[in-house]
Design a protein around this motif. Structure first.
Motif, PDB file in Angstrom:
ATOM      1  N   ASP A 116       0.860  -1.179   0.000  1.00 57.64           N
ATOM      2  CA  ASP A 116       0.000   0.000   0.000  1.00 57.64           C
ATOM      3  C   ASP A 116       0.899   1.232   0.000  1.00 57.64           C
ATOM      4  O   ASP A 116       1.702   1.421   0.909  1.00 57.64           O
ATOM      5  N   LEU A 117       0.786   2.062  -1.023  1.00 57.31           N
ATOM      6  CA  LEU A 117       1.626   3.256  -1.148  1.00 57.31           C
ATOM      7  C   LEU A 117       0.743   4.477  -0.933  1.00 57.31           C
ATOM      8  O   LEU A 117       0.090   4.960  -1.846  1.00 57.31           O
ATOM      9  N   GLY A 118       0.708   4.972   0.306  1.00 59.54           N
ATOM     10  CA  GLY A 118      -0.314   5.917   0.708  1.00 59.54           C
ATOM     11  C   GLY A 118      -0.013   7.387   0.540  1.00 59.54           C
ATOM     12  O   GLY A 118      -0.802   8.232   0.967  1.00 59.54           O
ATOM     13  N   SER A 119       1.119   7.752  -0.070  1.00 58.58           N
ATOM     14  CA  SER A 119       1.476   9.175  -0.154  1.00 58.58           C
ATOM     15  C   SER A 119       0.469   9.983  -0.965  1.00 58.58           C
ATOM     16  O   SER A 119       0.211  11.162  -0.669  1.00 58.58           O
ATOM     17  N   LEU A 120      -0.128   9.379  -1.974  1.00 62.61           N
ATOM     18  CA  LEU A 120      -1.108  10.092  -2.792  1.00 62.61           C
ATOM     19  C   LEU A 120      -2.312  10.526  -1.970  1.00 62.61           C
ATOM     20  O   LEU A 120      -2.855  11.624  -2.162  1.00 62.61           O
ATOM     21  N   ASP A 121      -2.731   9.684  -1.053  1.00 65.11           N
ATOM     22  CA  ASP A 121      -3.905   9.999  -0.249  1.00 65.11           C
ATOM     23  C   ASP A 121      -3.652  11.201   0.649  1.00 65.11           C
ATOM     24  O   ASP A 121      -4.568  11.986   0.917  1.00 65.11           O
ATOM     25  N   GLU A 122      -2.413  11.363   1.124  1.00 64.19           N
ATOM     26  CA  GLU A 122      -2.080  12.540   1.927  1.00 64.19           C
ATOM     27  C   GLU A 122      -2.244  13.818   1.099  1.00 64.19           C
ATOM     28  O   GLU A 122      -2.799  14.813   1.577  1.00 64.19           O
ATOM     29  N   ASP A 123      -1.769  13.788  -0.145  1.00 71.22           N
ATOM     30  CA  ASP A 123      -1.934  14.943  -1.034  1.00 71.22           C
ATOM     31  C   ASP A 123      -3.412  15.226  -1.291  1.00 71.22           C
ATOM     32  O   ASP A 123      -3.845  16.388  -1.342  1.00 71.22           O
ATOM     33  N   ALA A 124      -4.177  14.153  -1.471  1.00 72.12           N
ATOM     34  CA  ALA A 124      -5.598  14.321  -1.780  1.00 72.12           C
ATOM     35  C   ALA A 124      -6.356  14.927  -0.602  1.00 72.12           C
ATOM     36  O   ALA A 124      -7.175  15.834  -0.775  1.00 72.12           O
ATOM     37  N   HIS A 125      -6.097  14.438   0.611  1.00 73.47           N
ATOM     38  CA  HIS A 125      -6.764  14.989   1.792  1.00 73.47           C
ATOM     39  C   HIS A 125      -6.417  16.470   1.972  1.00 73.47           C
ATOM     40  O   HIS A 125      -7.244  17.254   2.447  1.00 73.47           O
ATOM     41  N   ALA A 126      -5.187  16.834   1.593  1.00 73.70           N
ATOM     42  CA  ALA A 126      -4.760  18.235   1.695  1.00 73.70           C
ATOM     43  C   ALA A 126      -5.279  19.071   0.532  1.00 73.70           C
ATOM     44  O   ALA A 126      -5.017  20.278   0.474  1.00 73.70           O
ATOM     45  N   ARG A 127      -5.992  18.429  -0.405  1.00 75.05           N
ATOM     46  CA  ARG A 127      -6.527  19.073  -1.604  1.00 75.05           C
ATOM     47  C   ARG A 127      -5.410  19.809  -2.358  1.00 75.05           C
ATOM     48  O   ARG A 127      -5.501  20.997  -2.662  1.00 75.05           O
ATOM     49  N   ASP A 128      -4.390  19.027  -2.704  1.00 74.08           N
ATOM     50  CA  ASP A 128      -3.189  19.535  -3.364  1.00 74.08           C
ATOM     51  C   ASP A 128      -2.965  18.781  -4.676  1.00 74.08           C
ATOM     52  O   ASP A 128      -2.210  17.812  -4.722  1.00 74.08           O
ATOM     53  N   PRO A 129      -3.621  19.191  -5.761  1.00 72.43           N
ATOM     54  CA  PRO A 129      -3.467  18.467  -7.034  1.00 72.43           C
ATOM     55  C   PRO A 129      -2.059  18.561  -7.609  1.00 72.43           C
ATOM     56  O   PRO A 129      -1.633  17.666  -8.341  1.00 72.43           O
ATOM     57  N   TYR A 130      -1.338  19.638  -7.279  1.00 76.12           N
ATOM     58  CA  TYR A 130       0.046  19.736  -7.750  1.00 76.12           C
ATOM     59  C   TYR A 130       0.904  18.671  -7.085  1.00 76.12           C
ATOM     60  O   TYR A 130       1.624  17.913  -7.755  1.00 76.12           O
ATOM     61  N   GLY A 131       0.839  18.595  -5.758  1.00 77.98           N
ATOM     62  CA  GLY A 131       1.602  17.581  -5.043  1.00 77.98           C
ATOM     63  C   GLY A 131       1.191  16.175  -5.433  1.00 77.98           C
ATOM     64  O   GLY A 131       2.013  15.262  -5.514  1.00 77.98           O
ATOM     65  N   TYR A 132      -0.106  16.016  -5.691  1.00 77.05           N
ATOM     66  CA  TYR A 132      -0.628  14.703  -6.102  1.00 77.05           C
ATOM     67  C   TYR A 132       0.026  14.266  -7.416  1.00 77.05           C
ATOM     68  O   TYR A 132       0.516  13.141  -7.541  1.00 77.05           O
ATOM     69  N   GLY A 133       0.030  15.145  -8.387  1.00 76.12           N
ATOM     70  CA  GLY A 133       0.627  14.810  -9.676  1.00 76.12           C
ATOM     71  C   GLY A 133       2.116  14.544  -9.562  1.00 76.12           C
ATOM     72  O   GLY A 133       2.649  13.621 -10.195  1.00 76.12           O
ATOM     73  N   LYS A 134       2.798  15.326  -8.745  1.00 76.40           N
ATOM     74  CA  LYS A 134       4.238  15.146  -8.562  1.00 76.40           C
ATOM     75  C   LYS A 134       4.545  13.784  -7.950  1.00 76.40           C
ATOM     76  O   LYS A 134       5.432  13.061  -8.415  1.00 76.40           O
ATOM     77  N   ASP A 135       3.793  13.409  -6.902  1.00 72.77           N
ATOM     78  CA  ASP A 135       4.002  12.112  -6.263  1.00 72.77           C
ATOM     79  C   ASP A 135       3.625  10.968  -7.192  1.00 72.77           C
ATOM     80  O   ASP A 135       4.274   9.913  -7.203  1.00 72.77           O
ATOM     81  N   LEU A 136       2.573  11.169  -7.990  1.00 76.76           N
ATOM     82  CA  LEU A 136       2.150  10.119  -8.912  1.00 76.76           C
ATOM     83  C   LEU A 136       3.221   9.869  -9.971  1.00 76.76           C
ATOM     84  O   LEU A 136       3.486   8.714 -10.339  1.00 76.76           O
ATOM     85  N   MET A 137       3.870  10.910 -10.445  1.00 81.85           N
ATOM     86  CA  MET A 137       4.940  10.731 -11.424  1.00 81.85           C
ATOM     87  C   MET A 137       6.141  10.002 -10.804  1.00 81.85           C
ATOM     88  O   MET A 137       6.787   9.186 -11.464  1.00 81.85           O
ATOM     89  N   GLN A 138       6.431  10.275  -9.542  1.00 84.93           N
ATOM     90  CA  GLN A 138       7.521   9.564  -8.869  1.00 84.93           C
ATOM     91  C   GLN A 138       7.184   8.085  -8.693  1.00 84.93           C
ATOM     92  O   GLN A 138       8.049   7.216  -8.899  1.00 84.93           O
ATOM     93  N   LEU A 139       5.933   7.791  -8.346  1.00 84.36           N
ATOM     94  CA  LEU A 139       5.525   6.398  -8.221  1.00 84.36           C
ATOM     95  C   LEU A 139       5.541   5.692  -9.571  1.00 84.36           C
ATOM     96  O   LEU A 139       5.867   4.499  -9.654  1.00 84.36           O
ATOM     97  N   ASP A 140       5.204   6.411 -10.620  1.00 86.62           N
ATOM     98  CA  ASP A 140       5.242   5.829 -11.962  1.00 86.62           C
ATOM     99  C   ASP A 140       6.669   5.408 -12.324  1.00 86.62           C
ATOM    100  O   ASP A 140       6.874   4.328 -12.899  1.00 86.62           O
ATOM    101  N   ALA A 141       7.638   6.238 -11.977  1.00 86.21           N
ATOM    102  CA  ALA A 141       9.039   5.888 -12.247  1.00 86.21           C
ATOM    103  C   ALA A 141       9.451   4.663 -11.457  1.00 86.21           C
ATOM    104  O   ALA A 141      10.170   3.785 -11.955  1.00 86.21           O
ATOM    105  N   TRP A 142       8.987   4.573 -10.189  1.00 89.06           N
ATOM    106  CA  TRP A 142       9.288   3.405  -9.369  1.00 89.06           C
ATOM    107  C   TRP A 142       8.615   2.147  -9.935  1.00 89.06           C
ATOM    108  O   TRP A 142       9.206   1.065  -9.936  1.00 89.06           O
TER     109      TRP A 142
END
Length: 393
Positions: free
Chosen positions: A284-310
């Protein structure tokens, strides 16, 4: 029917892909986590791994901005819905492992009762502050300075059935914070408060500008109400490595090995892929949910791109006897109103080297993941869910 020697299941909490038919019942009409994040990034959200695996091929009302469908499709793709009566992470994770929770967990939109707060204060010998709904990041940014100075406990909740406790590690040690949360778990169960999770959320820093949550977060969940696919796998001596938040959500049940924390979790999972060649690895990779709860679409996209690379590194380690499942347990649109989860479909990608891809059935439910894992290892069961293994063989 082909059976895979190893299944790797990656859960990306909050990665919704559009509202479900019952979204209106939850006030979530128009929610579309991935669609709105792609729109926010105006086509500059680069997800080459997920794109290659067919993320853009999953049926939806409108195409994802900047995420193209691929031809030929090398993976099997589809979307799943939850049948639980709530959107809580606990219920939806259990549902993924074929345990549908029929009892709705309690929520606390107006904070917790004075009786419970008094018990917490008496046990901890610390004052409670906040006691209302807030995201983790908002709670520590607004009240972290007071907590650091006075030694209080920041207690808050969300739209989920959670009681969260934040404290600076310089003031409240991890051992003390965990002890307080275990006490709250005991009281909640004894008083039948039906709180899904009591969560310790430690943070560090000396001022609001550098306060940040640590990877020492721990969750103390209510007892699982039923047998899960993980329990059944353990009964049949199938190795199960659990990583991330779900180790707490399942209280370690059914797992032969656990990987905790967030900072080094991605590296540890890749190491596990090198050594565990049979059984289930579920993360379970929960960092995206933290961005979502904070209503931060910029941070969400940034973290999603990092997870995509992983994820690309994970794909590189796959063998023809591996099955990779990528999905989410719930959705959480970072552009939506409020701070809570949203009722949406979640994506499902099933990939294996040399496979011929295609579309999965349109009626998938979360519990089908657990049923498919059990079917793969030849285990008969009476749990909810229908296997889609025959579609990807």
């Amino acid at each position: 029917m082909r059976r895979f020697k190893r299944i790797i299941t990656i859960v990306l909490p909050s990665l919704g892909i559009g509202e479900t038919a019952d979204a209106a019942r939850f006030g979530d009409q128009g929610a579309d986590t991935l669609g709105h994040v792609c729109d926010y990034w105006q086509g500059s959200l680069k997800l080459p791994t997920l794109t290659k695996l067919g993320l853009g091929n999953i049926p939806r009302r409108s195409p994802l901005t900047g995420i193209l469908a691929v031809t030929p499709l090398q993976s099997h793709v589809g979307k799943m819905r939850s049948i639980s009566d709530d959107k809580d992470s606990l219920s939806t994770h259990w549902e993924l492992m074929a345990a549908v929770h029929q009892r709705t967990l309690a929520t606390f939109p107006n904070g917790f009762s004075s009786q419970l707060i008094k018990k917490i204060e008496k046990f901890s010998n610390r004052q409670v502050i906040l006691n209302r709904s807030a995201s983790e990041l908002t709670a520590i940014r607004l009240f972290g300075q007071q907590q650091l100075k006075e030694g209080d406990l920041i207690v808050y909740t969300s739209s989920d059935s959670v009681l969260q406790v934040s404290a600076n590690e310089m003031v409240v040690s991890l051992a003390e914070l965990y002890r307080i949360c275990r006490y709250i778990r005991f009281v909640a169960d004894e008083d039948q408060l039906n709180i899904g999770r009591v969560i310790a959320c430690p943070f560090i820093g000396k001022s609001p500008s550098n306060f940040k949550l640590t990877d020492k977060r721990r969750e103390f969940a209510i007892d699982l109400p039923a047998v899960t696919a993980l329990d059944v796998l353990k009964q049949h001596q199938i190795p199960v490595t659990g990583a991330g938040q779900l180790t707490d959500l399942f209280s370690g049940r059914g797992m032969t090995r656990q990987i905790h924390g967030q900072k080094a979790i991605l590296t540890k999972i890749l190491k596990t892929l090198e050594t565990q060649t049979f059984g289930l690895i579920i993360a379970d990779l929960g960092s995206l949910d933290e961005d979502a709860h904070a209503r931060d679409p910029y941070g969400y996209g940034k973290d999603l791109m990092q997870l995509d690379a992983w994820l690309n590194a994970v794909v590189q380690q796959l063998t023809p006897t591996d099955l990779l499942l990528i999905t989410a347990d719930h959705a959480n649109d970072p552009t939506f109103k409020g701070i809570g989860h949203t009722r949406e479909f979640v994506p499902l990608i099933a990939a294996s080297p040399n496979a011929i891809g295609g579309q999965l059935t349109q009626s998938l439910e979360l519990a089908d993941v657990g049923a498919t894992i059990l079917a793969n290892f030849g285990i008969d069961h009476q749990l909810p869910g229908k296997s889609f293994l025959n579609q990807i063989s």
